[in-house]
Design a protein around this motif. Structure first.
Motif, PDB file in Angstrom:
ATOM      1  N   LYS A 224       0.831  -1.207   0.000  1.00 20.80           N
ATOM      2  CA  LYS A 224       0.000   0.000   0.000  1.00 20.80           C
ATOM      3  C   LYS A 224       0.866   1.257   0.000  1.00 20.80           C
ATOM      4  N   GLN A 225       1.979   1.227   0.737  1.00 21.65           N
ATOM      5  CA  GLN A 225       2.863   2.398   0.770  1.00 21.65           C
ATOM      6  C   GLN A 225       3.462   2.687  -0.604  1.00 21.65           C
ATOM      7  N   LEU A 226       3.874   1.631  -1.287  1.00 23.11           N
ATOM      8  CA  LEU A 226       4.507   1.833  -2.596  1.00 23.11           C
ATOM      9  C   LEU A 226       3.486   2.214  -3.654  1.00 23.11           C
ATOM     10  N   GLY A 227       2.235   1.814  -3.444  1.00 19.32           N
ATOM     11  CA  GLY A 227       1.115   2.280  -4.238  1.00 19.32           C
ATOM     12  C   GLY A 227       1.340   2.255  -5.735  1.00 19.32           C
ATOM     13  N   ASN A 228       1.263   3.451  -6.340  1.00 23.01           N
ATOM     14  CA  ASN A 228       1.376   3.564  -7.799  1.00 23.01           C
ATOM     15  C   ASN A 228       2.757   3.196  -8.315  1.00 23.01           C
ATOM     16  N   LYS A 229       3.768   3.256  -7.453  1.00 21.92           N
ATOM     17  CA  LYS A 229       5.116   2.891  -7.896  1.00 21.92           C
ATOM     18  C   LYS A 229       5.183   1.439  -8.344  1.00 21.92           C
ATOM     19  N   ILE A 230       4.336   0.606  -7.747  1.00 22.04           N
ATOM     20  CA  ILE A 230       4.283  -0.797  -8.160  1.00 22.04           C
ATOM     21  C   ILE A 230       2.905  -1.134  -8.761  1.00 22.04           C
ATOM     22  N   ARG A 231       2.127  -0.079  -9.034  1.00 18.19           N
ATOM     23  CA  ARG A 231       0.809  -0.223  -9.657  1.00 18.19           C
ATOM     24  C   ARG A 231      -0.139  -1.096  -8.836  1.00 18.19           C
ATOM     25  N   GLY A 232       0.098  -1.125  -7.546  1.00 14.87           N
ATOM     26  CA  GLY A 232      -0.780  -1.885  -6.670  1.00 14.87           C
ATOM     27  C   GLY A 232      -0.726  -3.379  -6.897  1.00 14.87           C
ATOM     28  N   LYS A 233       0.387  -3.875  -7.418  1.00 22.46           N
ATOM     29  CA  LYS A 233       0.479  -5.296  -7.777  1.00 22.46           C
ATOM     30  C   LYS A 233       1.735  -5.943  -7.185  1.00 22.46           C
ATOM     31  N   PHE A 234       1.554  -7.179  -6.707  1.00 19.21           N
ATOM     32  CA  PHE A 234       2.689  -8.035  -6.400  1.00 19.21           C
ATOM     33  C   PHE A 234       2.274  -9.476  -6.657  1.00 19.21           C
ATOM     34  N   ALA A 235       3.250 -10.339  -6.840  1.00 22.04           N
ATOM     35  CA  ALA A 235       2.973 -11.740  -7.151  1.00 22.04           C
ATOM     36  C   ALA A 235       4.141 -12.582  -6.677  1.00 22.04           C
ATOM     37  N   TYR A 236       3.870 -13.871  -6.493  1.00 24.65           N
ATOM     38  CA  TYR A 236       4.948 -14.786  -6.144  1.00 24.65           C
ATOM     39  C   TYR A 236       4.695 -16.138  -6.785  1.00 24.65           C
ATOM     40  N   CYS A 237       5.762 -16.899  -6.912  1.00 22.27           N
ATOM     41  CA  CYS A 237       5.689 -18.282  -7.364  1.00 22.27           C
ATOM     42  C   CYS A 237       6.567 -19.095  -6.431  1.00 22.27           C
ATOM     43  N   LEU A 238       5.969 -20.070  -5.754  1.00 27.97           N
ATOM     44  CA  LEU A 238       6.651 -20.815  -4.705  1.00 27.97           C
ATOM     45  C   LEU A 238       6.899 -22.247  -5.132  1.00 27.97           C
ATOM     46  N   SER A 239       8.118 -22.698  -4.932  1.00 25.28           N
ATOM     47  CA  SER A 239       8.435 -24.106  -5.140  1.00 25.28           C
ATOM     48  C   SER A 239       8.298 -24.846  -3.820  1.00 25.28           C
ATOM     49  N   PRO A 240       7.789 -26.091  -3.841  1.00 18.00           N
ATOM     50  CA  PRO A 240       7.696 -26.855  -2.601  1.00 18.00           C
ATOM     51  C   PRO A 240       9.028 -27.434  -2.146  1.00 18.00           C
ATOM     52  N   GLN A 241      10.044 -27.327  -2.990  1.00 15.91           N
ATOM     53  CA  GLN A 241      11.320 -27.970  -2.698  1.00 15.91           C
ATOM     54  C   GLN A 241      12.376 -26.969  -2.226  1.00 15.91           C
ATOM     55  N   PRO A 242      13.112 -27.292  -1.173  1.00 18.08           N
ATOM     56  CA  PRO A 242      14.119 -26.374  -0.651  1.00 18.08           C
ATOM     57  C   PRO A 242      15.212 -26.021  -1.653  1.00 18.08           C
ATOM     58  N   ASP A 243      15.506 -26.930  -2.595  1.00 16.78           N
ATOM     59  CA  ASP A 243      16.609 -26.689  -3.517  1.00 16.78           C
ATOM     60  C   ASP A 243      16.137 -26.150  -4.864  1.00 16.78           C
ATOM     61  N   SER A 244      14.882 -25.712  -4.959  1.00 17.67           N
ATOM     62  CA  SER A 244      14.384 -25.068  -6.171  1.00 17.67           C
ATOM     63  C   SER A 244      14.098 -23.597  -5.879  1.00 17.67           C
ATOM     64  N   LYS A 245      14.151 -22.770  -6.894  1.00 15.57           N
ATOM     65  CA  LYS A 245      14.012 -21.332  -6.691  1.00 15.57           C
ATOM     66  C   LYS A 245      12.546 -20.907  -6.672  1.00 15.57           C
ATOM     67  N   SER A 246      12.287 -19.904  -5.842  1.00 15.28           N
ATOM     68  CA  SER A 246      10.991 -19.252  -5.770  1.00 15.28           C
ATOM     69  C   SER A 246      11.218 -17.758  -5.952  1.00 15.28           C
ATOM     70  N   TYR A 247      10.149 -17.030  -6.313  1.00 20.50           N
ATOM     71  CA  TYR A 247      10.311 -15.611  -6.612  1.00 20.50           C
ATOM     72  C   TYR A 247       9.132 -14.799  -6.092  1.00 20.50           C
ATOM     73  N   ILE A 248       9.399 -13.527  -5.807  1.00 15.92           N
ATOM     74  CA  ILE A 248       8.357 -12.551  -5.558  1.00 15.92           C
ATOM     75  C   ILE A 248       8.669 -11.333  -6.414  1.00 15.92           C
ATOM     76  N   CYS A 249       7.639 -10.726  -6.964  1.00 19.19           N
ATOM     77  CA  CYS A 249       7.862  -9.564  -7.825  1.00 19.19           C
ATOM     78  C   CYS A 249       6.800  -8.513  -7.548  1.00 19.19           C
ATOM     79  N   PHE A 250       7.124  -7.285  -7.950  1.00 19.38           N
ATOM     80  CA  PHE A 250       6.268  -6.137  -7.700  1.00 19.38           C
ATOM     81  C   PHE A 250       6.136  -5.316  -8.984  1.00 19.38           C
ATOM     82  N   GLY A 251       4.987  -4.697  -9.174  1.00 17.26           N
ATOM     83  CA  GLY A 251       4.795  -3.804 -10.310  1.00 17.26           C
ATOM     84  C   GLY A 251       4.532  -4.532 -11.603  1.00 17.26           C
TER      85      GLY A 251
END
Length: 440
Positions: A224-251
């Motif tokens: 909410k603080q970043l607001g329009n700077k990230i266009r009110g959007k964020f997303a993530y993709c989570l792997s169930p495995q400790p040795d695989s990569k996961s990501y979070i992104c904004f905007g």
């Protein structure tokens, strides 16, 4: 790692997050760290590969009690252990201050306040990583009690008229300190004057985290603080495995769309604005469908919600009657004989020697958002050769949570302006000897 545990390795093709080279602050992507990954600085090195999911069973129960306490302003006494508000989330690396001070925190959609431990400490809990010192940041500023920043944070005042915060995090844990602003750096994006809690008086569970990145719905959260700077959007993709990569992104990186994407409305009531409430209409196993009771909360537009989608909770919690029906149906459809959980926690388990197949289990949300749960997230290995259902029943709290194991292998996008959550299944490449295949 044993050969059986290797059966669950999932390789994610992260096509939606291809924009890793960020040119503007409108789109940033950073890696998330699985709580059981060797890269997690707060992981207990003495734990074996199964200890974390065992701990997450307790943490999930405790998290539900914590949320129950926040929503109802009471203190459940039926749980003998201390309430753990965190513990199941993925870790996010970010930086505070100028020059940037790198630290790790849990990325939590079930929290609104972003806070970190700060030096000098009057009472800090033990921490593996270094602790942020405001004296070393050229951009750190405290906030005054009469400022708009302080009123947004809803905080208290010190004798020096400096805005203070205090958060109760469980039965005995808390964090408190100055309400401050500083530069927050996420990946290649830098954001100035971000409000956060600089905690110098903290009673917490040692070596769990240095703090929290609050991704909740209220006005004080980072999104909410970043607001329009990230266009009110964020997303993530989570792997169930400790040795695989996961990501979070904004905007701009956080736009989840396409022919296979499904969306469901966010229901937010004025007195429950921290959490993202969704309407879970039913859960199905194969061709059997089990309705879920509605109307836990509603917003002014009439959208109803009965389940919280929460990146800080590992397991999914559903009503006890729905769990019993789902368990019974899975036992009918899975061509194998269930085994008891050796430690008596999980409600439905199988031995991998049976090479059992998993029926398609779908969470049906309002708006036609049907989310087929990924087999590696649906059943987790809890002991050598034993896989258990990563869904558990509510224990009379009335708090239902769509946890991260039910979200794995999906792109999950939050659009705060449109008030919706979007799911899109990621491209998966299953290991050839993977035994928990979906039927149909």
């Amino acid at each position: 790692m044993s050969s059986k545990s290797m059966d669950l390795i999932v390789v994610l093709t992260l096509s939606v997050f291809a924009l890793l080279s960020v040119q503007t602050i409108n789109g940033v992507t950073v890696e998330l760290i699985h709580p059981n990954s060797p890269s997690n600085p707060y992981r207990n090195p003495t734990n074996n590969q199964f200890d974390w999911i065992r701990q997450e069973y307790d943490n999930t129960r405790s998290r539900a009690a914590f949320i129950h306490s926040r929503l109802r302003d009471d203190n459940p006494s039926k749980f003998k252990t201390e309430m753990m508000p965190y513990g199941g989330g993925y870790f996010m690396k970010y930086s505070i201050g100028t020059p940037p001070f790198e630290t790790y925190a849990i990325a939590d959609t079930g929290s609104d306040v972003t806070w970190t431990q700060c030096q000098p400490c009057t009472g800090c809990f033990p921490e593996i990583s270094p602790i942020f010192s405001p004296a070393n940041s050229n951009s750190y500023q405290t906030t005054l009690c009469n400022s708009d920043t302080c009123s947004i944070f809803g905080s208290i005042c010190s004798d020096q008229k400096i805005c203070q915060y205090y958060l109760t995090l469980g039965d005995e844990s808390h964090t408190g300190g100055e309400v401050a602003t500083d530069t927050l750096t996420i990946g290649d994006g830098s954001f100035t004057n971000v409000i956060f809690g600089c905690g110098d008086n903290n009673v917490f569970f040692p070596n769990v985290t240095s703090g929290v990145v609050g991704l909740g719905y209220s006005s004080v959260s980072i999104v909410k603080q970043l607001g329009n700077k990230i266009r009110g959007k964020f997303a993530y993709c989570l792997s169930p495995q400790p040795d695989s990569k996961s990501y979070i992104c904004f905007g701009t990186d956080a736009i989840v769309s396409g022919p296979d994407a499904v969306s469901t409305p966010i229901a937010v009531s004025l007195d429950k604005t921290t959490y993202y409430w969704l309407s879970l209409e039913s859960i199905s196993a194969g061709d059997k469908n089990f309705p879920v009771k509605q109307s836990s909360t509603s917003d002014t537009s009439g959208q109803t919600g009965n389940v919280i989608i929460d990146s800080g909770t590992t397991l999914t919690i559903i009503p006890a009657d729905v769990f019993d029906s789902l368990k019974s149906e899975l036992m009918k459809q899975i061509p194998a004989t269930p085994v008891d959980d050796p430690r008596g926690s999980f409600g439905l388990c199988y031995s991998t020697s049976d090479k059992f197949k998993v029926p398609k289990v779908i969470a049906h949300f309002s708006g036609g958002a049907d989310v087929a749960l990924s087999p590696p997230g649906l059943f987790q290995q809890v002991d050598e050769g034993i896989f258990c259902l990563a869904i558990i029943p509510d224990q009379d709290l009335g708090i239902f949570i769509f946890g991260i194991m039910s979200e794995v292998d999906y792109f999950v996008g939050y659009d705060l302006k449109a008030k919706r959550v979007t799911f899109k299944q990621s491209s998966l490449q299953i290991a050839p000897n993977f035994k928990l295949r979906s039927i149909g």
